[in-house]
Design a protein around this motif. Structure first.
Motif, PDB file in Angstrom:
ATOM      1  N   TYR A  68       0.832  -1.207   0.000  1.00 15.27           N
ATOM      2  CA  TYR A  68       0.000   0.000   0.000  1.00 15.27           C
ATOM      3  C   TYR A  68       0.870   1.261   0.000  1.00 15.27           C
ATOM      4  O   TYR A  68       0.645   2.185  -0.786  1.00 15.27           O
ATOM      5  CB  TYR A  68      -0.934   0.030   1.209  1.00 15.27           C
ATOM      6  N   LYS A 128       1.035   3.948  -2.919  1.00 19.88           N
ATOM      7  CA  LYS A 128       0.598   5.311  -2.637  1.00 19.88           C
ATOM      8  C   LYS A 128       1.694   6.322  -2.937  1.00 19.88           C
ATOM      9  O   LYS A 128       1.433   7.393  -3.499  1.00 19.88           O
ATOM     10  CB  LYS A 128       0.190   5.419  -1.166  1.00 19.88           C
ATOM     11  N   SER A 129       2.929   6.006  -2.573  1.00 17.31           N
ATOM     12  CA  SER A 129       4.050   6.926  -2.790  1.00 17.31           C
ATOM     13  C   SER A 129       4.571   6.882  -4.221  1.00 17.31           C
ATOM     14  O   SER A 129       5.360   7.743  -4.618  1.00 17.31           O
ATOM     15  CB  SER A 129       5.195   6.597  -1.832  1.00 17.31           C
ATOM     16  N   ARG A 152      -6.145   5.116   6.803  1.00 15.04           N
ATOM     17  CA  ARG A 152      -5.316   4.863   5.630  1.00 15.04           C
ATOM     18  C   ARG A 152      -4.005   5.617   5.784  1.00 15.04           C
ATOM     19  O   ARG A 152      -4.011   6.832   6.029  1.00 15.04           O
ATOM     20  CB  ARG A 152      -6.029   5.305   4.356  1.00 15.04           C
ATOM     21  N   LYS A 175      -0.807   7.855   5.400  1.00 18.25           N
ATOM     22  CA  LYS A 175      -0.586   9.064   4.599  1.00 18.25           C
ATOM     23  C   LYS A 175       0.877   9.468   4.707  1.00 18.25           C
ATOM     24  O   LYS A 175       1.487   9.330   5.775  1.00 18.25           O
ATOM     25  CB  LYS A 175      -1.482  10.206   5.099  1.00 18.25           C
ATOM     26  N   ASP A 214      -0.317  13.763  -2.037  1.00 14.60           N
ATOM     27  CA  ASP A 214      -1.537  13.460  -2.804  1.00 14.60           C
ATOM     28  C   ASP A 214      -2.783  13.369  -1.925  1.00 14.60           C
ATOM     29  O   ASP A 214      -3.705  12.591  -2.210  1.00 14.60           O
ATOM     30  CB  ASP A 214      -1.373  12.146  -3.588  1.00 14.60           C
ATOM     31  N   GLU A 215      -2.832  14.150  -0.863  1.00 21.43           N
ATOM     32  CA  GLU A 215      -3.976  14.135   0.051  1.00 21.43           C
ATOM     33  C   GLU A 215      -4.344  15.576   0.397  1.00 21.43           C
ATOM     34  O   GLU A 215      -4.150  16.034   1.531  1.00 21.43           O
ATOM     35  CB  GLU A 215      -3.647  13.351   1.331  1.00 21.43           C
TER      36      GLU A 215
END
Length: 556
Positions: free
Chosen positions: A113, A117-118, A213, A215, A412-413
């Protein structure tokens, strides 16, 4: 070595204002020129001086360039503490990359994950650590083992480097990776290093929160160097110290307050792979260790170990503890029996470069036992009421932080970033605390329900999401409960799905295969329903009260 410059007084100053070096690469290059053969890192039989470490980091930077690393690309490191971990991290940062540390306790799906995500392009990892084969675990979770596409579920991941252990499918051994760097001209590496500046990202440490989730908290070279230059001065870390780092490098304590702080002052880094108390005692004696940070659990276990002797720890000078409330009696015992001259503790969170406040090295033990110290110089820290207004000294409120340590945001959040850092640049920590008239902070509660297991942050929302994937679980709620050895552990309340039966031991065993062991609940309580308020929110205070008034179930 000259101490790092004093921080500026204002909370909104340019984070580069005090910088002597600007980037981690420039820091090491300068230390190599000044300190040369002085020991920078000792890892088993490997002993590298500052000049030798700088040369290895340059070779690693060239290897990352040869692998096609662009400025700003993310590189993950999933491995235990070692000299090679430090070399890889500094090498990728010198090549303009952004370090993404992965928790060594992650299962394959958890690591996948964060990698996804990164959008990490390179992963540096190991096999054979504590019986784990990290590349194989990752392949099983996100790829096609034996298909020639072991990481096909991670389209951005182009290169997996094996830093130690056998290299399996899709893994390039470190020696081969390093050798390929010879194809990247030294001039290119120097040019790339010169292009990296204080405002560029140095790392992205992943944390969880209310959404469950993970971050990525983005921090720059400039703010990290400034924060830990100040930290080193505040705690009394100094040139010539020999720093045994048992805190994991994937955490801010082991990375930023560990090996990076050591480089800032000219200390010697001694990486410790596991919390093996007999080995820690041997290394302290053999290497004449002066600095040994750790959780209260570590110190308590050392004192109780049959191989402990006062002579064996006579060189110890500085202890930096935290991650849990420290009983005053234990602090006095640590000072008297382990012989530390100075013991300090502090408070921080990943979103603030892992540091907000620290006790000073000359603070009395009463202060260390009852507070998390004062904010780092140059930070503005306040406690506010639910409306956002400051509360009087000695009154509980949410802790807000503003200044040079505050992250640039979550990767990206955008919505999560806006919910965490307000329009005035104040980081809403989610922690409830009291700030006394002298400015000392005492954390009293956590809005986000986070609890700390042996020094590791555990986030109930993340664990609840994972529990919800069990075919027999309809609802789950997790709270932290006190534990004599670990400080806190998780207790799960679960509601079965209609027609299903939940076996507590089976659910705990199921969790162990799907989440890092510190996240696994130590208790499971099967209930018909969860207590909720009028808005449907689970009343976790009610669950804690139930645990406080009833005996816990048998431990597995």
């Amino acid at each position: 070595m000259t101490s790092p410059p004093s921080p500026a007084a204002g909370p909104h100053d340019d984070p580069r204002a005090d910088l002597r070096w600007g980037t981690t690469g420039a820091l090491l290059a300068d230390a190599a020129r000044r300190l040369g053969p002085a020991e920078a890192i000792v890892d088993g039989d490997l002993r590298l001086g500052y000049a030798g470490l700088d040369a290895e980091v340059t070779a690693a930077a060239r290897a990352f360039l040869a692998a096609g690393l662009r400025k700003g690309d993310r590189v993950a490191v999933w491995a235990p503490n070692s000299a090679r971990w430090v070399i890889a991290a500094l090498g990728l940062q010198r090549a303009g990359g952004v370090l993404v540390p992965l928790n060594t306790r992650f299962q394959g799906a958890e690591a996948a994950y964060v990698l996804g995500k990164s959008r990490a392009r390179v992963l540096c990892t190991v096999s054979g650590f504590l019986g784990r084969d990290y590349p194989a675990d990752l392949s099983a979770a996100a790829g096609g083992p034996g298909t020639g596409r072991p990481y096909e579920g991670l389209p951005h991941l182009e290169t997996v480097v094996g830093m130690a252990g056998p290299a399996g499918e899709g893994v390039t051994p470190w020696e081969d990776f390093r050798a390929r760097g010879e194809s990247a001209p030294l001039a290119d590496a120097e040019r790339r290093a010169a292009e990296v500046g204080p405002d560029d990202l140095s790392d992205m440490l992943f944390t969880s929160g209310t959404t469950g989730r993970p971050k990525g908290a983005m921090c720059t070279h400039g703010q990290t160097l400034r924060a830990y230059g100040v930290w080193s001065t505040v705690v009394g870390l100094r040139q010539g110290d020999r720093y045994l780092i048992v805190n994991p490098f994937f955490h801010g304590f082991g990375y930023k307050a560990g090996w990076l702080a050591s480089l800032l002052v000219g200390a010697t880094i001694l990486p410790q792979r596991t919390l093996d108390v007999p080995e820690v005692l041997d290394v302290v004696r053999r290497e004449r260790v002066t600095v040994l940070p750790g959780t209260p659990t570590l110190y308590q276990t050392m004192l109780e170990h049959p191989r402990f002797t006062a002579d064996g720890v006579a060189t110890l000078r500085l202890a930096v503890t935290g991650a849990a409330n420290v009983p005053p009696a234990l602090l006095y015992r640590i000072r008297e029996e382990l012989g530390f001259e100075h013991i300090v503790t502090g408070y921080g969170l990943t979103e603030s470069c892992a540091i907000v406040s620290m006790c000073r090295y000359d603070d009395p033990l009463e202060t260390v036992a009852s507070t998390a110290g004062r904010p780092l110089p140059g930070l503005e820290v306040v406690a506010v009421d639910p409306k956002g207004d400051p509360v009087p000294a000695g009154t509980e409120g949410e802790i807000l932080v503003r200044g040079y340590t505050v992250m640039k945001g979550y990767f990206d959040e955008g919505a999560e970033t806006a919910a965490t850092i307000d329009a005035e640049g104040r980081l809403h920590t989610g922690d409830i605390g009291v700030i006394d008239a002298a400015g000392r902070i005492r954390i009293t509660d956590r809005i986000k329900d986070m609890y700390i297991v042996g020094g590791f942050n555990a986030y109930p929302a993340e664990i609840e999401n994972l529990l919800g994937r069990h075919p027999a679980v309809a609802q789950a709620a997790v709270v932290g409960v006190p534990d004599a050895r670990m400080g806190e552990v998780g207790a799960a309340f679960v509601v079965p799905r209609r027609g299903e039966r939940i076996d507590e031991a089976e659910l705990i065993a199921w969790c162990r295969t799907r989440m890092a062991n510190y996240k696994v609940p130590r208790q499971v309580h099967v209930v018909a329903e969860l207590p909720v308020n009028a808005a449907g929110k689970v009343l976790k205070n009610v669950l804690r009260e139930r645990l406080a008034t009833s005996p816990p179930p048998a431990r597995d």
